[in-house]
Design a protein around this motif. Structure first.
Motif, PDB file in Angstrom:
ATOM      1  N   ASP A 338       0.828  -1.213   0.000  1.00  0.00           N
ATOM      2  CA  ASP A 338       0.000   0.000   0.000  1.00  0.00           C
ATOM      3  C   ASP A 338       0.860   1.260   0.000  1.00  0.00           C
ATOM      4  O   ASP A 338       0.484   2.283  -0.586  1.00  0.00           O
ATOM      5  CB  ASP A 338      -0.916   0.009   1.230  1.00  0.00           C
ATOM      6  CG  ASP A 338      -2.019  -1.026   1.133  1.00  0.00           C
ATOM      7  OD1 ASP A 338      -2.453  -1.305  -0.001  1.00  0.00           O
ATOM      8  OD2 ASP A 338      -2.442  -1.563   2.173  1.00  0.00           O
ATOM      9  N   PHE A 342      -0.397   4.204  -2.568  1.00  0.00           N
ATOM     10  CA  PHE A 342      -1.323   5.218  -2.081  1.00  0.00           C
ATOM     11  C   PHE A 342      -0.593   6.302  -1.306  1.00  0.00           C
ATOM     12  O   PHE A 342       0.543   6.102  -0.838  1.00  0.00           O
ATOM     13  CB  PHE A 342      -2.389   4.580  -1.183  1.00  0.00           C
ATOM     14  CG  PHE A 342      -3.128   3.460  -1.849  1.00  0.00           C
ATOM     15  CD1 PHE A 342      -4.025   3.719  -2.876  1.00  0.00           C
ATOM     16  CD2 PHE A 342      -2.913   2.138  -1.471  1.00  0.00           C
ATOM     17  CE1 PHE A 342      -4.707   2.685  -3.497  1.00  0.00           C
ATOM     18  CE2 PHE A 342      -3.585   1.107  -2.091  1.00  0.00           C
ATOM     19  CZ  PHE A 342      -4.486   1.385  -3.111  1.00  0.00           C
ATOM     20  N   GLU A 345      -1.008   8.857   4.193  1.00  0.00           N
ATOM     21  CA  GLU A 345      -2.100   8.796   5.164  1.00  0.00           C
ATOM     22  C   GLU A 345      -3.042   7.645   4.843  1.00  0.00           C
ATOM     23  O   GLU A 345      -3.480   6.915   5.733  1.00  0.00           O
ATOM     24  CB  GLU A 345      -2.857  10.126   5.155  1.00  0.00           C
ATOM     25  CG  GLU A 345      -3.979  10.191   6.184  1.00  0.00           C
ATOM     26  CD  GLU A 345      -4.673  11.534   6.192  1.00  0.00           C
ATOM     27  OE1 GLU A 345      -5.715  11.649   6.854  1.00  0.00           O
ATOM     28  OE2 GLU A 345      -4.172  12.468   5.519  1.00  0.00           O
ATOM     29  N   GLN A 346      -3.335   7.495   3.552  1.00  0.00           N
ATOM     30  CA  GLN A 346      -4.234   6.419   3.147  1.00  0.00           C
ATOM     31  C   GLN A 346      -3.550   5.060   3.309  1.00  0.00           C
ATOM     32  O   GLN A 346      -4.177   4.085   3.759  1.00  0.00           O
ATOM     33  CB  GLN A 346      -4.662   6.647   1.686  1.00  0.00           C
ATOM     34  CG  GLN A 346      -5.942   5.928   1.296  1.00  0.00           C
ATOM     35  CD  GLN A 346      -6.436   6.360  -0.073  1.00  0.00           C
ATOM     36  OE1 GLN A 346      -5.675   6.340  -1.038  1.00  0.00           O
ATOM     37  NE2 GLN A 346      -7.689   6.736  -0.152  1.00  0.00           N
ATOM     38  N   PHE A 349      -3.603   3.903   6.851  1.00  0.00           N
ATOM     39  CA  PHE A 349      -4.931   3.406   7.260  1.00  0.00           C
ATOM     40  C   PHE A 349      -5.126   1.965   6.781  1.00  0.00           C
ATOM     41  O   PHE A 349      -5.583   1.102   7.540  1.00  0.00           O
ATOM     42  CB  PHE A 349      -6.020   4.306   6.686  1.00  0.00           C
ATOM     43  CG  PHE A 349      -7.414   3.769   6.877  1.00  0.00           C
ATOM     44  CD1 PHE A 349      -8.046   3.839   8.107  1.00  0.00           C
ATOM     45  CD2 PHE A 349      -8.093   3.165   5.817  1.00  0.00           C
ATOM     46  CE1 PHE A 349      -9.334   3.340   8.284  1.00  0.00           C
ATOM     47  CE2 PHE A 349      -9.368   2.658   5.993  1.00  0.00           C
ATOM     48  CZ  PHE A 349      -9.990   2.749   7.230  1.00  0.00           C
ATOM     49  N   PHE A 350      -4.788   1.707   5.522  1.00  0.00           N
ATOM     50  CA  PHE A 350      -4.951   0.355   4.984  1.00  0.00           C
ATOM     51  C   PHE A 350      -4.081  -0.647   5.745  1.00  0.00           C
ATOM     52  O   PHE A 350      -4.535  -1.751   6.109  1.00  0.00           O
ATOM     53  CB  PHE A 350      -4.587   0.328   3.505  1.00  0.00           C
ATOM     54  CG  PHE A 350      -5.549   1.093   2.627  1.00  0.00           C
ATOM     55  CD1 PHE A 350      -6.864   1.272   3.009  1.00  0.00           C
ATOM     56  CD2 PHE A 350      -5.128   1.645   1.422  1.00  0.00           C
ATOM     57  CE1 PHE A 350      -7.752   1.968   2.214  1.00  0.00           C
ATOM     58  CE2 PHE A 350      -5.998   2.339   0.620  1.00  0.00           C
ATOM     59  CZ  PHE A 350      -7.314   2.513   1.012  1.00  0.00           C
ATOM     60  N   GLU A 369     -14.910   3.308   2.238  1.00  0.00           N
ATOM     61  CA  GLU A 369     -13.575   3.883   2.244  1.00  0.00           C
ATOM     62  C   GLU A 369     -13.293   4.465   0.862  1.00  0.00           C
ATOM     63  O   GLU A 369     -13.710   3.913  -0.158  1.00  0.00           O
ATOM     64  CB  GLU A 369     -12.524   2.840   2.609  1.00  0.00           C
ATOM     65  CG  GLU A 369     -12.462   1.648   1.669  1.00  0.00           C
ATOM     66  CD  GLU A 369     -11.386   0.654   2.078  1.00  0.00           C
ATOM     67  OE1 GLU A 369     -10.628   0.951   3.010  1.00  0.00           O
ATOM     68  OE2 GLU A 369     -11.309  -0.423   1.449  1.00  0.00           O
ATOM     69  N   ALA A 370     -12.607   5.590   0.834  1.00  0.00           N
ATOM     70  CA  ALA A 370     -12.256   6.250  -0.422  1.00  0.00           C
ATOM     71  C   ALA A 370     -10.890   5.778  -0.874  1.00  0.00           C
ATOM     72  O   ALA A 370      -9.966   5.655  -0.063  1.00  0.00           O
ATOM     73  CB  ALA A 370     -12.253   7.762  -0.244  1.00  0.00           C
ATOM     74  N   ILE A 371     -10.793   5.524  -2.166  1.00  0.00           N
ATOM     75  CA  ILE A 371      -9.527   5.060  -2.720  1.00  0.00           C
ATOM     76  C   ILE A 371      -9.297   5.738  -4.059  1.00  0.00           C
ATOM     77  O   ILE A 371     -10.243   5.936  -4.839  1.00  0.00           O
ATOM     78  CB  ILE A 371      -9.524   3.513  -2.876  1.00  0.00           C
ATOM     79  CG1 ILE A 371      -8.151   3.032  -3.353  1.00  0.00           C
ATOM     80  CG2 ILE A 371     -10.622   3.053  -3.809  1.00  0.00           C
ATOM     81  CD1 ILE A 371      -8.004   1.523  -3.298  1.00  0.00           C
ATOM     82  N   ARG A 372      -8.060   6.105  -4.304  1.00  0.00           N
ATOM     83  CA  ARG A 372      -7.733   6.780  -5.554  1.00  0.00           C
ATOM     84  C   ARG A 372      -7.414   5.753  -6.617  1.00  0.00           C
ATOM     85  O   ARG A 372      -6.553   4.898  -6.441  1.00  0.00           O
ATOM     86  CB  ARG A 372      -6.542   7.730  -5.370  1.00  0.00           C
ATOM     87  CG  ARG A 372      -6.290   8.609  -6.576  1.00  0.00           C
ATOM     88  CD  ARG A 372      -5.187   9.603  -6.301  1.00  0.00           C
ATOM     89  NE  ARG A 372      -3.916   8.934  -6.052  1.00  0.00           N
ATOM     90  CZ  ARG A 372      -2.798   9.602  -5.738  1.00  0.00           C
ATOM     91  NH1 ARG A 372      -2.820  10.912  -5.594  1.00  0.00           N
ATOM     92  NH2 ARG A 372      -1.673   8.943  -5.524  1.00  0.00           N
ATOM     93  N   GLU A 377     -11.409   9.152  -7.890  1.00  0.00           N
ATOM     94  CA  GLU A 377     -11.681   8.615  -6.559  1.00  0.00           C
ATOM     95  C   GLU A 377     -12.951   7.787  -6.573  1.00  0.00           C
ATOM     96  O   GLU A 377     -13.970   8.182  -7.131  1.00  0.00           O
ATOM     97  CB  GLU A 377     -11.810   9.759  -5.547  1.00  0.00           C
ATOM     98  CG  GLU A 377     -11.909   9.269  -4.098  1.00  0.00           C
ATOM     99  CD  GLU A 377     -11.874  10.398  -3.096  1.00  0.00           C
ATOM    100  OE1 GLU A 377     -10.789  10.738  -2.613  1.00  0.00           O
ATOM    101  OE2 GLU A 377     -12.960  10.958  -2.825  1.00  0.00           O
TER     102      GLU A 377
END
Length: 774
Positions: A338, A342, A345-346, A349-350, A369-372, A377
């Protein structure tokens, strides 16, 4: 206007209004600290305070450009501000006192120390520029000029503020005139910021508010550069005033300081841009190099399935749905973690979630959850579960993610519709309480949502409407839909508004889903229409009575007036025969005058009867060939001898819709008039033609007769209105009045053009499309 611009403009409006209000209160109550912040400082002039408040109101109207009333209010207040500044500037230039800055509190202004309080020249210039800028900001064409003027306003006020900061009156005062007040400079500066922010996404401000690197750079550099320049200048003056160095040393120090500070700012900005570009490049590179997919058994699952190594949490499997969702291939994903894919910060979290799953040895569900991704997004609903090896130790982390972006957006759109709907939308329970209300309830009733949810909805209903409302609610609970049900709801001001309801019930959930529309204005309109209908009925009855009286009058004219006229004519003829041998020439002439006058009176009575009947006779609407109708009238005139020697011209006479009998009367009147008034000419000519204009067919009759004075054209179509004497041309003055009445009933117009001695043209128009005439 973006969110930041809205906050800036709203803050500017509030502070400027507050400053102006406090100053006016200070002058009213003679409180020095309200008029001037500190005793050494000059007090703000009351006219300046009023102008600032008007400027803030104009700025407030700019925040609601969609409202025509707000635009008008904003422009009017902007013009008022411009006039205040302009009058003061003109007075200063022309050495003339307009008195605009002495209207309010005149005696106290004269008594102000150390000299009478007046509006400063730079204040007047700032208000003038602000007023013009605000006026132009309400339009579309001169936005850049308006923002430039707002910037100039800011420069004037910033110069004054710098003068106060540096203790230099030359910066906040002009020559020997009263200087700009400190609070005036501050309010004008805030006003200029508000004017620049209110339409910050357009014109000169657009590059500064753009979301890209350019806008970010400008937003970082401009405030920092301005504060740095002010600070350097202040430090230089401070040192010079305390005798730490001479003027030339101060100049050198300010140059060196400016170079150092601006170099630091440029370095800081370049570093920030480099970091942002590096992070973006790393993320894109990580996405391109990501590898791995799940094994083939999950390849065709519609949800994204991924497998990570439990030790380093690198991807080892990825399915096709994941490829489509993320927009990357498995070759790009395998072997990456990850942190490689990503933002930090993201990624943190993962990884934390993954470690929690592995430690807890149980599944974890992440509802949203938001993911780019490369598609932008996305919102995912993810479930993660550990996969163990033969020894019972976590070997892999299995994740299944469902793309819920479309569902969430649909829910957001529904919520958006719910929030923005002009109708009142609600969810109520079978227990008689509202469960959910949209903002339209607050706007319409004036109560808060909490207030309405806290009590049974029947308590908000008008007492007279409660039984019917309860009955309708009972039907809903039985599964019967509500369609177009009307009742009244109470407002916070004590009034009631009419609501039109449509509702349906969800019986298993015991919920009522309803939409109400405020039809108060429609109900008032219906009541007004009902009142108008009653009034109209009354008028119809009165008109019927008048028509009956008119008919009686017509009968009287037909019989009671004609009989005396016949007697006059008959006795005059008998007298002429009886005195044939005894009456001299004068007597015979007088008897002839009596007889002719009686006959003329008879014709006038007949024309009046025709005129009175014309407004009441029934009409028909059918296709009429104008050419044939004109030819028919021409033949009658020629047979009667009236049109002897007349040259006729017909041009483009179409078929029209109307009453043939009435249109024949119109043409008869116009053509006979044309023939009559061309009689003195050696070569009389009459032209009849038409043309189409603005959805109407216009017919004209043009002659080369004696014409008329165009100043009296408006009298031609009135009853008994004649522009020529009876000795010149016979007639009763009723014919053209009949023409106008007939054409009016056809929905058309009548007018005339003419010149004395050069002929006349009479026009009438008919609608192109057939209508039902009354």
């Amino acid at each position: 206007m973006d969110r930041g611009g809205g906050v800036v403009s709203a803050t500017a409006i509030f502070v400027v209004v507050a400053i102006g209000t406090v100053v006016l209160i200070g002058w009213q109550l003679d409180v020095g600290v309200f008029k001037a912040l500190l005793p050494p400082f000059v007090a703000m002039n009351p006219a300046t305070a009023v102008a600032l408040i008007l400027s803030a109101l104009s700025l407030e109207a700019l925040r609601n450009l969609a409202s025509p009333r707000a635009r008008i209010r904003g422009r009017v207040t902007a013009v008022a501000v411009t006039l205040i500044g302009a009058l003061k500037l003109i007075g200063l230039i022309a050495h003339w006192s307009s008195g605009i800055d002495a209207i309010l509190f005149g005696s106290r202004l004269e008594a102000a120390a150390p000299f009478p309080n007046r509006m400063a020249p730079n204040t007047a210039a700032g208000l003038f520029l602000a007023g013009v800028s605000l006026f132009l900001l309400h339009g579309r064409r001169w936005l850049r000029l308006a923002q430039g003027l707002a910037f100039l306003t800011g420069l004037i006020s910033l110069t004054a503020l710098a003068g106060y900061a540096y203790g230099l009156q030359a910066l906040y005062g002009v020559s020997t005139h009263i200087p700009m007040a400190l609070q005036t400079a501050f309010a004008l500066f805030l006003l200029s910021l508000g004017m620049l922010a209110v339409r910050s996404n357009e014109g000169l401000m657009r590059p500064l508010t753009a979301p890209g690197p350019g806008g970010a750079t400008a937003r970082r550099l401009l405030p920092s550069a301005a504060l740095a320049a002010l600070l350097i200048g202040w430090l230089r003056l401070l040192g010079q005033r305390r005798g730490l160095y001479r003027e030339e040393v101060g100049v050198a120090l300010i140059v060196v300081g400016a170079i150092a500070l601006f170099s630091a700012l440029i370095w800081w900005n370049a570093r920030a841009i480099e970091r942002a570009e590096a992070a973006r490049a790393d993320a894109e590179q990580a996405l391109r190099k990501s590898e791995g997919f799940l094994e083939s058994i999950v390849e065709n699952l519609p949800s994204m399935v991924f497998v990570k190594d439990a030790e380093d949490l690198r991807f080892v499997r990825f399915n096709r749905a994941g490829e489509e969702l993320m927009g990357i291939t498995r070759e790009e994903l395998l072997g990456k973690s990850d942190r490689d894919l990503f933002p930090p910060e993201q990624a943190d979290f993962f990884i934390a979630t993954d470690r929690e799953v592995l430690r807890g040895r149980e599944a974890v569900e992440i509802p949203q959850e938001a993911i780019r991704t490369r598609h932008g997004e996305r919102l995912l609903h993810t479930r993660k579960v550990p996969v163990y090896d033969e020894n019972g130790n976590p070997r892999y982390l299995l994740g299944i993610s469902e793309d819920i972006t479309a569902r969430r957006r649909a829910e957001e759109e529904v919520q958006h519709f719910f929030d923005l709907s002009l109708d009142m939308l609600c969810i109520a329970g079978f227990d008689g309480y509202f469960k959910r209300l949209n903002p339209a309830w607050v706007r319409t009733l004036g109560f808060s949502v909490e207030h309405l949810l806290a009590k049974p909805f029947i308590e908000s209903v008008h007492p007279e409407d409660r039984p019917a409302t309860l009955e309708e609610a009972t039907k809903l609970s039985e599964g019967v839909q509500t369609i177009s049900f009307l009742n009244r709801y109470g407002c916070s001001d004590g009034s009631y508004r009419w609501f039109l309801w449509n509702a349906t019930a969800d019986l298993p959930r015991q919920r009522i889903y309803a939409a109400a529309r405020d039809v108060t204005d429609r109900k008032r309109s219906e009541e007004e229409i009902e009142t108008l209908n009653r009034e109209l009925q009354k008028r119809v009855q009165e008109l019927a009575a008048l028509n009956r009286e008119l008919e009686a009058f017509s009968y009287s004219v037909s019989h009671d007036l004609r009989a005396p006229l016949r007697h006059i004519t008959g006795f005059a003829e008998m007298l002429a025969k009886h005195g044939a041998g005894t009456l001299d020439e004068k007597g015979n002439r007088l008897l002839g005058t009596i007889s002719d006058s009686a006959k003329q009176m008879g014709r006038l009575v007949d024309d009046l009867l025709v005129f009175s009947r014309m407004g009441r006779s029934a009409m028909t609407s059918e296709a009429v060939a104008l050419r044939a109708l004109v030819e028919d009238v021409r033949r009658e005139l020629e047979v009667s001898g009236e049109a002897k020697g007349v040259t006729w011209a017909f041009n483009g006479l179409p078929r029209v819709h109307g009453d043939p009998r009435m249109l024949r009367m119109v043409l008869t009147n116009l053509l006979s008039n044309a023939v009559k008034y061309t009689a003195p000419r050696k070569d009389p000519r009459v032209e009849i033609g038409s043309f189409v204009e603005s959805g109407e067919t216009v017919i004209f009759v043009r002659d080369n007769g004696v014409g008329f004075d165009p100043r009296y054209a408006h009298k031609l179509f009135g009853v008994f209105q004649r522009l020529h004497s009876a000795e010149e041309f016979e007639g009763t003055g009723i014919g053209l009045a009949n023409v106008r009445r007939i054409i009016d009933r056809h929905g058309g117009r009548t007018w005339a053009e003419g010149t004395v001695g050069a002929g006349a043209t009479f026009y009438f128009s008919l609608p192109e499309a057939p209508e039902v005439f009354s």
